[in-house]
Design a protein around this motif. Structure first.
Motif, PDB file in Angstrom:
ATOM      1  N   PRO A 216       0.811  -1.218   0.000  1.00  0.00           N
ATOM      2  CA  PRO A 216       0.000   0.000   0.000  1.00  0.00           C
ATOM      3  C   PRO A 216       0.847   1.271   0.000  1.00  0.00           C
ATOM      4  O   PRO A 216       1.999   1.277   0.443  1.00  0.00           O
ATOM      5  N   GLN A 217       0.229   2.327  -0.501  1.00  0.00           N
ATOM      6  CA  GLN A 217       0.785   3.685  -0.476  1.00  0.00           C
ATOM      7  C   GLN A 217       2.007   3.884  -1.376  1.00  0.00           C
ATOM      8  O   GLN A 217       2.709   4.887  -1.246  1.00  0.00           O
ATOM      9  N   ILE A 218       2.275   2.954  -2.270  1.00  0.00           N
ATOM     10  CA  ILE A 218       3.363   3.153  -3.240  1.00  0.00           C
ATOM     11  C   ILE A 218       2.769   3.806  -4.492  1.00  0.00           C
ATOM     12  O   ILE A 218       1.895   3.232  -5.145  1.00  0.00           O
ATOM     13  N   ALA A 219       3.234   4.998  -4.816  1.00  0.00           N
ATOM     14  CA  ALA A 219       2.751   5.668  -6.016  1.00  0.00           C
ATOM     15  C   ALA A 219       3.228   4.901  -7.247  1.00  0.00           C
ATOM     16  O   ALA A 219       4.384   4.472  -7.307  1.00  0.00           O
ATOM     17  N   HIS A 220       2.350   4.710  -8.218  1.00  0.00           N
ATOM     18  CA  HIS A 220       2.746   3.967  -9.412  1.00  0.00           C
ATOM     19  C   HIS A 220       1.932   4.406 -10.629  1.00  0.00           C
ATOM     20  O   HIS A 220       0.816   4.918 -10.508  1.00  0.00           O
ATOM     21  N   ASP A 221       2.519   4.179 -11.784  1.00  0.00           N
ATOM     22  CA  ASP A 221       1.899   4.556 -13.049  1.00  0.00           C
ATOM     23  C   ASP A 221       2.252   3.492 -14.083  1.00  0.00           C
ATOM     24  O   ASP A 221       3.431   3.222 -14.339  1.00  0.00           O
ATOM     25  N   GLY A 222       1.229   2.851 -14.657  1.00  0.00           N
ATOM     26  CA  GLY A 222       1.439   1.816 -15.668  1.00  0.00           C
ATOM     27  C   GLY A 222       0.902   2.260 -17.010  1.00  0.00           C
ATOM     28  O   GLY A 222      -0.260   2.679 -17.107  1.00  0.00           O
ATOM     29  N   VAL A 223       1.711   2.146 -18.048  1.00  0.00           N
ATOM     30  CA  VAL A 223       1.311   2.580 -19.388  1.00  0.00           C
ATOM     31  C   VAL A 223       1.516   1.426 -20.370  1.00  0.00           C
ATOM     32  O   VAL A 223       2.606   0.831 -20.426  1.00  0.00           O
ATOM     33  N   ALA A 224       0.483   1.108 -21.121  1.00  0.00           N
ATOM     34  CA  ALA A 224       0.558   0.017 -22.104  1.00  0.00           C
ATOM     35  C   ALA A 224       1.464   0.401 -23.264  1.00  0.00           C
ATOM     36  O   ALA A 224       1.366   1.503 -23.804  1.00  0.00           O
ATOM     37  N   LEU A 225       2.335  -0.526 -23.634  1.00  0.00           N
ATOM     38  CA  LEU A 225       3.248  -0.296 -24.752  1.00  0.00           C
ATOM     39  C   LEU A 225       2.808  -1.022 -26.017  1.00  0.00           C
ATOM     40  O   LEU A 225       3.363  -0.782 -27.092  1.00  0.00           O
TER      41      LEU A 225
END
Length: 412
Positions: A216-225
């Motif tokens: 929890p509380q880990i900032a993350h950003d996932g972008v499809a390639l």
């Protein structure tokens, strides 16, 4: 030629009944579940390359595997009322709730969109099988398996979760950036819970078969390639203390109906004349305090049954349909001796000691010792096959079967 031992599309194997908790697992990069829980769970992220070895092996054989659920199948699920679905578009940001007709979902090769499908373990056997890999984590913490399918550039933006999540790449590639930043304030101008500021500290590209665990509380950003990128997210909920205590108190209040002594009316024959009639009388307070003391409301045992019942409730979208041609009690017992009884795809079963709760209901109170034992075995093993039961009519086990909460393995 595709090797005969590699199914295509990929079919996840069911985890063994007795999980080897102290042996190394490829799923966790060669450490055991016991080591994972001590080193990473609720503490720090873990990136695992080749968490599902079949993907890497098939790539070596020049026969890449496909996702267990095809793009077309996922679009069909998005059109169902019983599946919670959301469609997110960026540039500009837009957020819509399903169900969605196929024509309203962007084409696979279109950019900047993401389709999210919640609770897929209740709708497809492959998703339910994936959850069996994580049975070493208490079921009370399990939320669901969400599938994200996206076009190139698709994602939900930089955000954080209040729960533990395992992000499994099933198709295409996705770039993940994470940060342990302290500033988790949100952008008030956007329709999604997107961070106002995001400063990536680590970055990886996940290939099919890779997995990323985030506490929890880990900032993350996932972008499809890649077009048709699929990420399967196994989430573990973290209810607030307020939520748990409210649910526990509500169920505790319901249980007061079964305490005969509380039906007695308040009486105050010793009440004297008072010059402060507007005040709640001390005699009233005294007697209430005595009754509360008898209920032992300061002891956790008073709350745990209600909390366990709450945590065993199915998802809001859950729909149960009993068997079209239900077996009578005699044939039910005959079938139970030859075929295992298992929870339905949307059923949740949790135990508190010897107490068992199924879909929010206490299923052992007032039951025979044999039925109680059957429920305990079913809760622990998630399957029941026995010749020991003799009389099943009007028992909670048979009623759960008639309601569609429990099904026979042969009827899946």
């Amino acid at each position: 030629m595709t090797p005969f031992y590699l199914s295509k599309p990929y079919q996840p194997p069911q985890a063994p009944q007795n999980l080897p908790l102290k042996q190394p697992w490829p799923l966790f990069g060669g450490i055991s579940p016991d080591q994972f829980m001590k080193r990473h769970w609720h503490k720090k992220p873990l990136l695992v390359r080749g968490a599902i070895p079949a993907f890497g092996l098939s790539a070596q054989m020049h026969a890449p595997l496909g996702s267990p659920i095809s793009h077309e199948e996922l679009l069909q699920f998005a059109d169902q009322e019983t599946v919670e679905s959301r469609l997110i578009r960026s540039k500009p940001w837009r957020f819509d709730h399903g169900p969605f007709q196929k024509k309203t979902i962007p084409k696979e090769n279109q950019p900047d969109w993401t389709l999210l499908l919640q609770g897929m373990e209740a709708h497809h056997p492959a998703a339910a099988t994936i959850l069996s890999w994580f049975r070493f984590i208490p079921g009370a913490r399990l939320d669901d398996l969400m599938i994200s399918i996206a076009g190139i550039g698709g994602g939900v933006g930089p955000h954080f979760d209040s729960y533990d999540v395992f992000l499994i790449q099933m198709s295409g590639r996705r770039k993940w950036r994470i940060s342990q930043q302290a500033d988790l304030s949100l952008n008030p101008k956007l329709p999604l819970k997107i961070l106002r500021k995001f400063q990536a500290e680590q970055e990886w590209v996940l290939e099919p078969g890779d997995m990323l665990y985030l506490p929890p509380q880990i900032a993350h950003d996932g972008v499809a390639l890649d077009a048709g990128c699929q990420t399967w997210s196994v989430g573990f909920r973290s209810p607030s203390y307020r939520e748990l205590l409210q649910e526990g108190l509500w169920r505790l209040a319901e249980s007061l109906e079964h305490i005969p002594g509380l039906e007695r009316k308040f009486s105050d024959p010793k009440q004297g004349a008072t010059a402060c009639a507007e005040q709640l009388p001390q005699e009233f307070i005294k007697q209430l305090q005595e009754q509360l003391g008898k209920l032992h409301l300061d002891q956790i045992d008073s709350f745990l049954p209600g909390i366990t019942a709450y945590l065993s409730e199915p998802k809001q979208q859950a729909f149960f349909d009993g068997p079209q041609s239900p077996l009578n009690p005699k044939n039910f017992l005959k079938q139970l001796a030859s075929s295992a009884l298992v929870p339905g795809p949307q059923t949740r079963i949790l135990s508190l000691g010897k107490q068992v709760f199924c879909n929010g209901d206490d299923v052992i109170t007032g039951q025979s010792p044999a039925v109680i034992l059957a429920w305990n075995n079913l809760s622990a093993d998630k399957r029941l096959k026995t010749k020991q039961l003799k009389n099943i009519n009007k028992t909670s086990l048979y009623e759960a079967y008639l309601a569609g909460w429990l099904i026979f393995e042969s009827d899946r």
